[in-house]
Write an enzyme that holds these catalytic residues in place. Structure first.
Site, PDB file in Angstrom:
ATOM      1  N   CYS A   1       8.172   3.002   5.704  1.00  0.00           N
ATOM      2  CA  CYS A   1       7.221   2.859   4.606  1.00  0.00           C
ATOM      3  C   CYS A   1       7.897   2.619   3.267  1.00  0.00           C
ATOM      4  O   CYS A   1       7.224   2.335   2.285  1.00  0.00           O
ATOM      5  CB  CYS A   1       6.327   4.091   4.509  1.00  0.00           C
TER       6      CYS A   1
ATOM      7  N   CYS B   1       0.828  -1.200   0.000  1.00  0.00           N
ATOM      8  CA  CYS B   1       0.000   0.000   0.000  1.00  0.00           C
ATOM      9  C   CYS B   1       0.865   1.253   0.000  1.00  0.00           C
ATOM     10  O   CYS B   1       0.615   2.200  -0.755  1.00  0.00           O
ATOM     11  CB  CYS B   1      -0.932  -0.023   1.216  1.00  0.00           C
ATOM     12  N   CYS B   2       1.899   1.266   0.845  1.00  0.00           N
ATOM     13  CA  CYS B   2       2.793   2.429   0.900  1.00  0.00           C
ATOM     14  C   CYS B   2       3.560   2.612  -0.418  1.00  0.00           C
ATOM     15  O   CYS B   2       3.830   3.743  -0.828  1.00  0.00           O
ATOM     16  CB  CYS B   2       3.781   2.279   2.051  1.00  0.00           C
TER      17      CYS B   2
ATOM     18  N   CYS C   1      -1.034   7.968   7.641  1.00  0.00           N
ATOM     19  CA  CYS C   1      -2.396   7.771   7.153  1.00  0.00           C
ATOM     20  C   CYS C   1      -3.341   7.467   8.310  1.00  0.00           C
ATOM     21  O   CYS C   1      -2.944   6.851   9.317  1.00  0.00           O
ATOM     22  CB  CYS C   1      -2.430   6.623   6.138  1.00  0.00           C
TER      23      CYS C   1
ATOM     24  N   CYS D   1      -3.642   3.832   9.651  1.00  0.00           N
ATOM     25  CA  CYS D   1      -2.377   3.233  10.108  1.00  0.00           C
ATOM     26  C   CYS D   1      -1.735   4.003  11.259  1.00  0.00           C
ATOM     27  O   CYS D   1      -0.603   3.716  11.631  1.00  0.00           O
ATOM     28  CB  CYS D   1      -1.390   3.146   8.948  1.00  0.00           C
TER      29      CYS D   1
END
EC number: 1.8.4.10
Length: 242
Positions: free
Chosen positions: A233, A117-118, A205, A208
């Site tokens: 990340c 995702c990162c 985010c 997170c």
């Protein structure tokens, strides 16, 4: 303004070793015209305040992952209004983001880890941005995470350099503690993210990031379901491993 040769990096590292933010900032701006500050929407604003006093209209960029807290978006606009800067907001590519979400859902990182995702929401937009720069400045500090304990004041960015392109990264806050950053914010009345008043220290985010308890390390609030050694990340990970 002359661009510093990468062959002078070793001497520059020795000159800046152990220095505070201002000498590092001044050296970075003296050596590079094509340089920008990465702004995460948290404590990096202290760095922006210092830099804007040294160079009017300095270039700033921040990553809009699409999953930030409402308070972070409001803070980004406050920074735009407060300082004499050129602020650029970077967004992820739509196609890979849509594919990941459609195939794995909105919270796949809880199951698969945050790296994919990162990579889509943060690393790829940053890579695009850095392709057009000779150097960049970050708000990283050594006290933020055990993985950053050996953080250099200036370094070759091995993550984002490429064939025929050497990217230099300056970390002006490397030798400062969190308390020193906050002393600066209070002394100069620098705006900050309102989430800090609700127990958030390291802010990323919304899904997170969570507040930390007293005496917890600040990175405990990031990707709390993962091992502490994995709490990067991908923006800086390769440099920290080198």
């Amino acid at each position: 303004m002359k661009t510093q040769s990468p062959f002078d990096l070793s001497a520059l590292q020795q000159t800046l070793k152990g220095k505070g933010p201002l000498p590092i900032l001044k050296a970075a701006l003296a050596h590079y015209e094509n340089i920008a500050i990465s702004f995460s929407g948290a404590e990096d604003v202290a760095l922006i305040d210092m830099a804007s006093r040294l160079r009017a209209g300095i270039r700033i960029f921040t990553l809009d992952t699409g999953r930030l807290h409402p308070e972070t978006y409001q803070f980004i606009e406050k920074v735009r209004e407060t300082f004499d800067i050129r602020l650029e907001i970077l967004s992820p590519e739509a196609a890979p983001l849509q594919q990941m979400v459609n195939e794995k859902g909105l919270y796949s990182f809880l199951r698969d880890g945050h790296q994919e995702c990162c990579a889509i929401r943060k690393v790829e937009p940053l890579r695009r941005q850095l392709q057009g720069l000779d150097a960049w400045l970050t708000g990283q500090r050594r006290d933020q995470n055990p993985t950053r304990a050996e953080l250099a004041e200036v370094e070759i960015d091995v993550t984002f350099s490429g064939p025929g392109k050497t990217l230099v990264k300056f970390n002006p806050l490397a030798n400062w503690s969190s308390s020193q950053v906050w002393d600066y914010i209070e002394a100069y009345q620098v705006p900050y993210n309102g989430l800090h008043e609700r127990g958030f220290i390291s802010i990323g985010c919304e899904p997170c990031t969570r507040p930390v308890r007293p005496n917890q390390h600040e990175r405990e609030g990031r990707w709390w379901w993962e091992d502490g050694a994995k709490k990067e990340c991908g923006l800086h990970a390769a440099n920290l491993e080198s």
